[in-house]
Design a protein around this motif. Structure first.
Motif, PDB file in Angstrom:
ATOM      1  N   GLN A  97       0.812  -1.214   0.000  1.00 61.74           N
ATOM      2  CA  GLN A  97       0.000   0.000   0.000  1.00 61.74           C
ATOM      3  C   GLN A  97       0.849   1.269   0.000  1.00 61.74           C
ATOM      4  N   PRO A  98       1.884   1.371   0.841  1.00 62.85           N
ATOM      5  CA  PRO A  98       2.708   2.579   0.782  1.00 62.85           C
ATOM      6  C   PRO A  98       3.361   2.775  -0.587  1.00 62.85           C
ATOM      7  N   ALA A  99       3.840   1.705  -1.185  1.00 63.70           N
ATOM      8  CA  ALA A  99       4.477   1.810  -2.503  1.00 63.70           C
ATOM      9  C   ALA A  99       3.468   2.236  -3.556  1.00 63.70           C
ATOM     10  N   ARG A 100       2.259   1.686  -3.517  1.00 62.72           N
ATOM     11  CA  ARG A 100       1.244   2.035  -4.513  1.00 62.72           C
ATOM     12  C   ARG A 100       0.834   3.499  -4.394  1.00 62.72           C
ATOM     13  N   ILE A 101       0.653   3.973  -3.166  1.00 68.93           N
ATOM     14  CA  ILE A 101       0.267   5.376  -2.978  1.00 68.93           C
ATOM     15  C   ILE A 101       1.403   6.291  -3.394  1.00 68.93           C
ATOM     16  N   LEU A 102       2.618   5.980  -2.972  1.00 69.77           N
ATOM     17  CA  LEU A 102       3.753   6.817  -3.320  1.00 69.77           C
ATOM     18  C   LEU A 102       3.994   6.826  -4.819  1.00 69.77           C
TER      19      LEU A 102
ATOM     20  N   THR B 242      -9.887  10.464  -0.747  1.00 68.44           N
ATOM     21  CA  THR B 242     -10.864   9.765  -1.586  1.00 68.44           C
ATOM     22  C   THR B 242     -10.327   9.586  -3.002  1.00 68.44           C
ATOM     23  N   GLU B 243      -9.711  10.626  -3.547  1.00 64.28           N
ATOM     24  CA  GLU B 243      -9.142  10.527  -4.897  1.00 64.28           C
ATOM     25  C   GLU B 243      -8.003   9.509  -4.939  1.00 64.28           C
ATOM     26  N   ILE B 244      -7.200   9.460  -3.893  1.00 66.57           N
ATOM     27  CA  ILE B 244      -6.121   8.473  -3.834  1.00 66.57           C
ATOM     28  C   ILE B 244      -6.706   7.068  -3.738  1.00 66.57           C
TER      29      ILE B 244
ATOM     30  N   GLU C  18      -9.615   6.075  -4.905  1.00 67.80           N
ATOM     31  CA  GLU C  18     -10.191   5.739  -6.213  1.00 67.80           C
ATOM     32  C   GLU C  18      -9.113   5.415  -7.242  1.00 67.80           C
ATOM     33  N   ALA C  19      -7.975   6.101  -7.182  1.00 64.88           N
ATOM     34  CA  ALA C  19      -6.915   5.888  -8.166  1.00 64.88           C
ATOM     35  C   ALA C  19      -6.111   4.620  -7.893  1.00 64.88           C
ATOM     36  N   THR C  20      -5.987   4.252  -6.625  1.00 60.93           N
ATOM     37  CA  THR C  20      -5.135   3.112  -6.275  1.00 60.93           C
ATOM     38  C   THR C  20      -5.903   1.846  -5.926  1.00 60.93           C
ATOM     39  N   GLY C  21      -7.183   1.988  -5.597  1.00 54.38           N
ATOM     40  CA  GLY C  21      -7.970   0.831  -5.196  1.00 54.38           C
ATOM     41  C   GLY C  21      -7.707   0.392  -3.765  1.00 54.38           C
ATOM     42  N   ILE C  22      -6.959   1.170  -3.019  1.00 58.64           N
ATOM     43  CA  ILE C  22      -6.684   0.852  -1.617  1.00 58.64           C
ATOM     44  C   ILE C  22      -7.896   1.252  -0.793  1.00 58.64           C
ATOM     45  N   ALA C  23      -8.268   0.428   0.163  1.00 56.93           N
ATOM     46  CA  ALA C  23      -9.444   0.686   0.995  1.00 56.93           C
ATOM     47  C   ALA C  23      -9.381   2.083   1.612  1.00 56.93           C
ATOM     48  N   ARG C  24     -10.527   2.760   1.604  1.00 65.99           N
ATOM     49  CA  ARG C  24     -10.588   4.124   2.151  1.00 65.99           C
ATOM     50  C   ARG C  24     -10.010   4.217   3.553  1.00 65.99           C
TER      51      ARG C  24
ATOM     52  N   TRP D  59      -3.151  15.950  -0.357  1.00 69.59           N
ATOM     53  CA  TRP D  59      -1.871  15.286  -0.180  1.00 69.59           C
ATOM     54  C   TRP D  59      -1.093  15.303  -1.490  1.00 69.59           C
ATOM     55  N   ALA D  60       0.226  15.459  -1.381  1.00 67.95           N
ATOM     56  CA  ALA D  60       1.101  15.466  -2.555  1.00 67.95           C
ATOM     57  C   ALA D  60       2.413  14.789  -2.195  1.00 67.95           C
ATOM     58  N   VAL D  61       3.144  14.417  -3.207  1.00 67.57           N
ATOM     59  CA  VAL D  61       4.455  13.825  -2.992  1.00 67.57           C
ATOM     60  C   VAL D  61       5.377  14.914  -2.437  1.00 67.57           C
ATOM     61  N   ALA D  62       6.281  14.535  -1.553  1.00 64.10           N
ATOM     62  CA  ALA D  62       7.231  15.484  -0.978  1.00 64.10           C
ATOM     63  C   ALA D  62       8.334  15.789  -1.981  1.00 64.10           C
ATOM     64  N   GLU D  63       9.032  16.867  -1.740  1.00 67.96           N
ATOM     65  CA  GLU D  63      10.189  17.204  -2.558  1.00 67.96           C
ATOM     66  C   GLU D  63      11.407  16.588  -1.892  1.00 67.96           C
ATOM     67  N   ASP D  64      11.805  15.433  -2.394  1.00 66.03           N
ATOM     68  CA  ASP D  64      12.863  14.645  -1.778  1.00 66.03           C
ATOM     69  C   ASP D  64      13.648  13.980  -2.897  1.00 66.03           C
ATOM     70  N   ASP D  65      14.967  14.074  -2.854  1.00 59.27           N
ATOM     71  CA  ASP D  65      15.798  13.482  -3.903  1.00 59.27           C
ATOM     72  C   ASP D  65      15.587  11.980  -4.040  1.00 59.27           C
ATOM     73  N   ARG D  66      15.274  11.306  -2.934  1.00 55.91           N
ATOM     74  CA  ARG D  66      15.029   9.864  -3.009  1.00 55.91           C
ATOM     75  C   ARG D  66      13.821   9.567  -3.885  1.00 55.91           C
TER      76      ARG D  66
END
Length: 105
Positions: free
Chosen positions: A23-28, A42-44, A46-52, A75-82
Motif C-alpha cells: 500500500q505505501p508503494a502504490r500510494i507513493l 478519496t481521490e487516492i 479511487e486511483a489506487t484501489g486501496i481501501a478508504r 496530499w502530494a508527494v514530498a520534494e525529496d531526492d530519493r
C-alpha cells in the motif's frame, strides 16, 4: 528471513526501501507519477484501489518519513531526492513490462 547485523549496518540510510505492490508503494507511486497535483484521500483511494480506511493511515506513515506532505484535505508527494530516483525506477520498471520483445510477428 533475518539478515546479519553487519548487513543491516552496511545498508545505506538514504535509499528509499519500499516493497513493490504494498500500500505505501502504490500510494507513493501514484503521487510520484503526478508531482504537479495534490489529491484528497478519496481521490487516492479511487486511483489506487486501496481501501478508504487504509489510505489515511498509510499517508500518515509516509508523512512521518518525509515522503508526502499535506495541506488541509490535500496530499502530494514530498520534494525529496530519493523520490526522484524512486519515480524513475518505477517508470523504468513499468516500461519494461509493456515492452514488446517479440516485435509485430
Amino acid at each position: 528471513m533475518p539478515i546479519s547485523i553487519d548487513a543491516f549496518d552496511d545498508q545505506p540510510t538514504d535509499v528509499l526501501d519500499l516493497q513493490a505492490g504494498t500500500q505505501p508503494a502504490r500510494i507513493l507511486e501514484f503521487l510520484a507519477e503526478n508531482p504537479d497535483h495534490a489529491f484528497t484521500q478519496t481521490e487516492i483511494h479511487e486511483a489506487t484501489g486501496i481501501a478508504r480506511g487504509s489510505v489515511g493511515a498509510v499517508l500518515s506513515r509516509l508523512e512521518d518519513r518525509g515522503l508526502v506532505r499535506h495541506r488541509g484535505r490535500y496530499w502530494a508527494v514530498a520534494e525529496d531526492d530519493r523520490l526522484a530516483s524512486y519515480a524513475a525506477q518505477t517508470q523504468a520498471s513499468s516500461e519494461s513490462v509493456t515492452d514488446d520483445y517479440y516485435g509485430d510477428d
